[in-house]
Structures are given as C-alpha cells and as structure tokens.
Design an enzyme around this catalytic site. Structure first.
Site, PDB file in Angstrom:
ATOM      1  N   SER A 262      38.110  45.210  45.707  1.00 50.60           N
ATOM      2  CA  SER A 262      38.233  46.573  46.326  1.00 50.60           C
ATOM      3  C   SER A 262      38.992  47.461  45.656  1.00 50.60           C
ATOM      4  CB  SER A 262      38.432  47.279  48.006  1.00 50.60           C
ATOM      5  OG  SER A 262      40.361  47.232  47.916  1.00 50.60           O
ATOM      6  N   LYS A 263      38.732  48.532  45.389  1.00 54.35           N
ATOM      7  CA  LYS A 263      39.172  49.429  44.229  1.00 54.35           C
ATOM      8  C   LYS A 263      40.891  49.379  44.267  1.00 54.35           C
ATOM      9  CE  LYS A 263      40.116  54.104  43.089  1.00 54.35           C
ATOM     10  NZ  LYS A 263      41.496  53.597  41.787  1.00 54.35           N
ATOM     11  N   ARG A 264      41.568  49.278  45.628  1.00 53.39           N
ATOM     12  CA  ARG A 264      42.941  49.272  45.682  1.00 53.39           C
ATOM     13  C   ARG A 264      43.440  47.116  45.242  1.00 53.39           C
ATOM     14  NH1 ARG A 264      42.586  49.236  51.720  1.00 53.39           N
ATOM     15  NH2 ARG A 264      40.612  50.236  51.118  1.00 53.39           N
ATOM     16  N   GLY A 266      42.179  46.450  42.259  1.00 52.43           N
ATOM     17  CA  GLY A 266      43.015  47.046  41.217  1.00 52.43           C
ATOM     18  C   GLY A 266      44.083  48.005  41.035  1.00 52.43           C
ATOM     19  N   ASP A 267      44.644  48.282  41.230  1.00 52.72           N
ATOM     20  CA  ASP A 267      45.581  49.532  41.907  1.00 52.72           C
ATOM     21  C   ASP A 267      46.992  48.417  41.890  1.00 52.72           C
ATOM     22  OD1 ASP A 267      43.952  51.346  40.915  1.00 52.72           O
ATOM     23  OD2 ASP A 267      43.965  52.017  43.606  1.00 52.72           O
TER      24      ASP A 267
END
Ligand code: GLU
Length: 505
Positions: A262-264, A266-267
């Site tokens: 998920s994008k999270r 990556g963050d």
C-alpha cells in the site's frame, strides 16, 4: 486483420495516480502484445463519476511516456475502435443494456439505497439474487405498466443482471488454470444506473473488450473475483466464441512479504509507490515518484518485470527487447510477489554501472552547476569515471564528490583526531616539497616518486596517505589519493596542503 490477432488493453480508472502495481500490469500487457506482434490499447474506464480525479488521466499517460511503454491505440493515441474513454461511449452501452433487458437477462430495479440498507440489516448475508429478487422492488415483481410508469415519472432505477442459479462457470486463466464456480454465489450485479445514465465497470468492461476485439485480459489479481460474472455476461450476449483469455497477475505484497502493498508502506519505509510524483488536487499532498527520486525508467521496468515472473535463469538484468522475447505469461506465479524496494535501488545502481560515464556526467553536470561550480564538462566526466560505481542515484554523487570541485574549509574533527598525528604537519610539509618537484603530475608520475620518498624516510605509508587525504578532502573519504591529486593538479594540491598544515598545525 486476422481474427485471432493478439489485442490486449490496459484500462485504468482515473481515480488518482497510477499505483506501481498498475504499472506492472501495463508492462506485462505490453510485453505480451509485443512478443505476439499484437496491439496494446489504452482505455480509460471513467464510468464512476464520483471517483473521478482531475489530472489522473494525464498523469497516467505521462508515466508511460517516461517509462517507454508505448501504446498502439487508445486515449490520446487514436485508433479505429474509439472513443476510448468510457464516459464518451454512453449510447453504445445503453444499446447493450437494452439488449439484455429485451432478452430477459437483466431487469430494472427501483430499490432505494435506504430500502437496500434495511434489507441488509434484517437479513444476515443478504445478497440480491435468485433467492431474494422476488421480494424486492423491480420489474420482475410488478406489471410492465407499473414499471414504465415509474420510469416515466422520473424514478431512479438501476439495471441488474439476472444471474441464473445452478450453472457452472468456468474461468480459464493462463496463470491459474481452470477455476470452476457455481453461479449461485454471484449476485445480480448492477450493470447500469439511470442516475448518471452510465453503465458500471462490469458492463462497460465486457462490452468494450468485445467491441475492441480484445483477445487477452491481463490484469491484477484483485479482478479475479469479477471474472465469473464476466464469463456469464459474455454468455448472455452470445459472445462466448470471442471471449478473451484471462490472466490474473499475482498481487504485489508488502516488503515484509505479508499483506498487500500500500501507499502507507512507501511512506513508512521511504520508497515511492507511484511512477511519478503526484500532487493531490484535493488535499495538496505530494507523494514521491520513481522519476523524481532519481530512478532510471529502464531500472524501474527491469525491477517490475521480475515481480511475479522470472525467466527461470539467474539473469536479472534485461533490456526491454530482451524482456519482450523472454517473457512468458504462463510462467507468472500464482503466489503474491514481495515488493522488495531495496532490489529496486540495486537495479538503479546496476544501470548506473551499465550506462556510459558520459551519460551519467550529462545528468551530473547540472547538479554541479547548481551548486555554484563552474567546471568544464571534461572535469565533471573525470569525476564521474572515478566515482559512479559508488552510488545508486546520480544525485548521490554531489555529496560524495563535491570536494573535487570545492576545497575543504573545515576538517572533520573525528578524522583529524584519528589521522593527524604529532608529526603530520612536518611530514605533509616535506611531501608538499616532493610533489612540487614532480614534473609529470599524473597518477603514475606521482606514485613512484612519492613511494620511493616514503620508503627512504622510513615513514608508514598508511599514516602519510591518511594525512594527505585529510589535507585534500577534509575528511576520510574518496578514491585513490593520487587519483585525487592528479585531478586537482599540482597547484591546487599544494594550495590545499599548505592551507591544511596552516589550520591543523
Ligand atoms: N478499470 C479497471 C482498473 O482500474 C480495469 C480492470 C480490468 O482490467 O478489467 O483496473
């Protein structure tokens, strides 16, 4: 055009920036199309107006332009099966919805969202299907007159697919083999909504794949649950003979290996999950992209190609052309592919090594200039030749190499403590004199004179070189000492040495 020509499509919904998993899907479609001499279509599936995000379509097109993944037809590319934006195909879909209604394979339903909600709260696991449809408010439970009256009155309705229970649905998947399910588990999916006069994803997707003569549907695993419904739709239209073959690609998993990427992630771990930087038009949030982070498009493509597929050999580095010839959709894994972003960094490093120093220097030169340094290209190139094998990104070069261009003004305290001995100032003074006397200031020219001098004096080579490095670099890093001094030239070398002696003595 022969009937069984390979035609595949990448059909994103413009609901935001393209996720890296979507890029992988497009890449596999591209490889498949190219290796079969087929065509790749770019279709925009924008029938869900609530989720439309301005700029997303342009973003997607720009992403593939950057990556070098070319489409043969579609939105912005043209072609004979257009329009390729689903919101521009309203009339086409309406015709096919009517066709199903006439055949009795779909029906009109008036249940309001509140009524549906009530039903769901009353009945555990409520599903709108053969068992429940006769308790609902639809054209099957009212007279045709009543139904027409409601429509004439402007009541909102949806058209639902009438799924007949007791049928076997076979989904033949090039990766997963044959999957058989019972039609009973499929609900009467909404195919069309009067509110926006648009079809839902399912209907538009099937109609377009048929009309655009798509031969293979290659898409992410998340669409696998929709496949049986799609097979039933093909059957309802009588298009079974030209039904595309399916391939559902393995999910991309978190770097830890469990759960969907998920994008999270990556963050949290500091890597991009989007091809390009994305500026969210609503929130103003900026998400990092592979391009802006300094990745080469070839490295990203190479990295993605090996997520869920491998050639069965040890080879890891491939050009796009090599991938086209080696890729085999049937060899994709069923199990999810771990998104090892560090491998992505490794690929970028490998591409730096493979690229010529000229190419890297052309990318590095503007960075040098932006740091206020005015050096001819040949000098930048020399530095790149010495240093490029030490970095994974071009932008890392400045940190590592600025000392070649800018003399140190300070000396790293730790290095000084460790490397600058009581006699270092004296020894460096002597070395400066030795260097001053050298005519040929090339690496070789300096090397044997300095070595001979060190030996004649009985100095420890390591001590001399460490102190020498400190005077020229200001700290303990860098390539071979004579590489540095030869690059700087005699005058600059002596200038730096004398200054260091002055400051450190
Ligand atoms: N519009 C769907 C998506 O956003 C396409 C799924 C498919 O390829 O059938 O991925």
């Amino acid at each position: 055009m022969s009937e069984n020509k390979v035609r595949v499509r990448f059909a994103p919904s413009p609901t935001g920036p393209l996720h890296i998993g979507g890029v992988r899907t497009a890449l596999f479609n591209y490889l498949f199309a190219r290796q079969h001499g087929g065509e790749l279509v770019f279709r925009i599936e924008d029938t869900d107006s609530n989720r439309f995000v301005p700029g997303a379509e342009e973003y997607i097109i720009e992403s593939f332009r950057w990556l070098g993944i070319k489409f043969d037809e579609g939105v912005s590319f043209g072609g004979e099966y257009g329009p390729y934006r689903q919101s521009e195909r309203r009339d086409i879909y309406r015709k096919y919805v009517d066709m199903l209604l006439e055949k009795g394979m779909a029906y009109v339903a008036f249940d309001t969202p509140e009524e549906l909600e009530k039903k769901r709260s009353e009945t555990a696991n409520f599903q709108y299907d053969a068992h429940t449809r006769m308790q609902m408010t639809n054209s099957l439970t009212m007279t045709p007159e009543e139904c027409n009256r409601r429509i004439a009155d402007g009541q909102q309705y949806v058209v639902r697919f009438k799924v007949e229970p007791g049928q076997e649905v076979h989904v033949d998947d090039m990766i997963r083999g044959e999957v058989v399910i019972k039609s009973d588990i499929i609900d009467d999916k909404v195919l069309y909504k009067s509110a926006d006069e648009l079809p839902t994803y399912h209907l538009a997707n099937i109609v377009d794949d048929h009309l655009m003569k798509i031969s293979h549907v290659i898409r992410g695993e998340e669409w696998l649950p929709s496949a049986p419904l799609h097979v039933l739709l093909y059957r309802a239209f009588g298009w079974e003979d030209t039904m595309p073959k399916f391939a559902h690609l393995p999910l991309l998993l978190k770097p830890e290996g469990k759960g969907k990427l998920s994008k999270r992630d990556g963050d949290r771990l500091g890597f991009p999950v989007f091809p390009l930087e994305w500026h969210d038009p609503k929130t103003g949030d900026v998400s990092s992209g592979y391009r802006e982070s300094g990745y080469f498009p070839e490295a990203v493509v190479n990295f993605l190609a090996l997520l869920g597929w491998n050639p069965g050999t040890e080879q890891e580095l491939f050009t796009l052309d090599e991938l086209v010839s080696l890729f085999d959709i049937t060899k994709c894994s069923k199990a999810g592919a771990r998104f090892d972003y560090q491998k992505g960094i490794w690929f970028n490093h490998e591409y730096i090594l493979r690229k010529s120093s000229e190419e890297i220097a052309r990318l590095f030169a503007p960075i040098v200039a932006n740091n206020g340094v005015d050096e001819p290209f040949e000098r930048v190139l020399k530095v790149v030749e010495m240093m490029k094998d030490r970095v994974s990104f071009v932008k890392e070069l400045w940190q590592l190499c600025s000392f070649f261009f800018i003399a140190p003004t300070e000396y790293d305290a730790k290095t000084v403590k460790k490397r600058w001995k009581a006699d270092s100032a004296k020894v460096m003074g002597e070395l400066a004199e030795v260097l001053e006397g050298i005519e040929d200031f090339s690496v070789e020219g300096q090397e044997h004179v300095v070595m001979a001098w060190v030996e004649s004096k009985g100095y420890k080579l390591g001590d001399v070189m460490n102190a020498f490095r400190l005077t020229l670099v200001g700290e303990g890093k860098g390539p071979g000492m004579f590489d540095i001094s030869a690059f700087l030239g005699k005058e600059e070398t002596l200038r730096r040495m004398r200054r260091a002696i002055e400051v450190l003595k």
